[in-house]
Design a protein around this motif. Sequence first.
Motif, short mmCIF file in Angstrom:
data_model
loop_
_atom_site.label_atom_id
_atom_site.label_comp_id
_atom_site.label_asym_id
_atom_site.label_seq_id
_atom_site.Cartn_x
_atom_site.Cartn_y
_atom_site.Cartn_z
N VAL A 38 -47.50 -21.35 -39.17
CA VAL A 38 -46.57 -22.49 -39.16
C VAL A 38 -47.54 -23.60 -39.94
N LYS A 39 -47.11 -24.31 -40.89
CA LYS A 39 -47.79 -25.30 -41.47
C LYS A 39 -47.61 -26.83 -40.76
N ASN A 40 -46.09 -27.12 -40.33
CA ASN A 40 -45.83 -28.33 -40.10
C ASN A 40 -44.57 -28.27 -39.36
N SER A 41 -44.39 -29.14 -38.47
CA SER A 41 -42.97 -29.20 -37.99
C SER A 41 -42.35 -30.71 -37.45
N ILE A 53 -32.50 -29.26 -25.13
CA ILE A 53 -32.17 -28.85 -26.31
C ILE A 53 -32.80 -29.46 -27.27
N GLY A 54 -33.81 -28.45 -28.07
CA GLY A 54 -34.58 -29.11 -29.49
C GLY A 54 -34.14 -28.61 -30.64
N VAL A 55 -34.05 -29.66 -31.72
CA VAL A 55 -33.74 -29.22 -32.95
C VAL A 55 -35.07 -29.45 -33.86
N PHE A 56 -35.53 -28.48 -34.49
CA PHE A 56 -36.97 -28.65 -35.13
C PHE A 56 -36.64 -27.86 -36.52
N LEU A 57 -37.42 -28.67 -37.56
CA LEU A 57 -37.34 -27.84 -38.86
C LEU A 57 -38.97 -27.62 -39.13
N PHE A 58 -39.26 -26.43 -39.34
CA PHE A 58 -40.57 -25.91 -39.40
C PHE A 58 -40.89 -25.62 -41.08
N PHE A 70 -38.93 -23.01 -45.45
CA PHE A 70 -38.55 -24.12 -44.36
C PHE A 70 -37.53 -23.31 -43.57
N VAL A 71 -37.81 -23.65 -42.26
CA VAL A 71 -36.61 -22.92 -41.32
C VAL A 71 -36.47 -23.89 -40.14
N TRP A 72 -34.99 -23.99 -39.81
CA TRP A 72 -34.49 -24.60 -38.81
C TRP A 72 -34.70 -23.76 -37.51
N ILE A 73 -34.98 -24.31 -36.29
CA ILE A 73 -35.04 -23.69 -35.05
C ILE A 73 -34.28 -24.73 -34.04
N VAL A 74 -33.31 -23.96 -33.22
CA VAL A 74 -32.87 -24.52 -32.15
C VAL A 74 -33.25 -23.88 -30.90
N VAL A 75 -33.86 -24.72 -30.00
CA VAL A 75 -34.36 -23.92 -28.54
C VAL A 75 -33.86 -24.82 -27.50
N GLY A 76 -34.28 -24.14 -26.29
CA GLY A 76 -33.82 -25.05 -25.11
C GLY A 76 -33.23 -24.17 -24.03
N SER A 80 -31.88 -19.22 -28.36
CA SER A 80 -32.93 -19.88 -29.61
C SER A 80 -32.32 -19.07 -30.78
N VAL A 81 -32.25 -19.82 -31.86
CA VAL A 81 -31.65 -19.40 -33.30
C VAL A 81 -32.73 -20.16 -34.33
N TYR A 82 -32.82 -19.31 -35.31
CA TYR A 82 -33.28 -19.80 -36.64
C TYR A 82 -32.11 -19.81 -37.61
N LEU A 83 -32.38 -20.76 -38.73
CA LEU A 83 -31.43 -21.09 -39.75
C LEU A 83 -32.33 -21.08 -40.94
#
Length: 147
Positions: A38-41, A53-58, A70-76, A80-83
């Motif tokens: 992982v470089k950044n989020s 719930i958290g919506v993150f771009l990694f 670049f990958v979106w992650i939804v967690v909480g 959890s899902v990646y897009l």
Amino acid sequence: MDEIEFDNLTEIEDLRCVLNLQAKAQKYLENFEWCKSVKNSWCDKAFSIYDKIGVFLFEIEPKTNEVDDFVWIVVGDLPSVYLDKSIKSGSECLETYCDLMQDWVDNVMKKRSLAESYPIPVEPTMKNAELLMTRISFIREELLTSE
């Protein structure tokens, strides 16, 4: 989801929740073989609620050129899902998330195959489908309609 008294949370508690969700999202992401590092989020705070719930771009270093950087992650308090990076915003990420989860719920409730559904690591029971439906409804009613 449990009731939260939002007015009682301090900025430090808010930050702690975001950092905990970010750590959970990063751990989830790093479990995939295609993620070298992982470089950044970034957290989309408009669509994140404390520890629920958290919506993150990694930004990641992928193992191959066929994987998005670049990958979106939804967690909480939900699956959890990646897009992939075809998603352009936090709201689009959550809309897509809800659509994927709704497909799983519909297939479970109608006793259809889950072969084409996004893989969710829980038993495909009516109870789990109903629990997930409450989270989908909450996201759609409280986060996506208030834009």
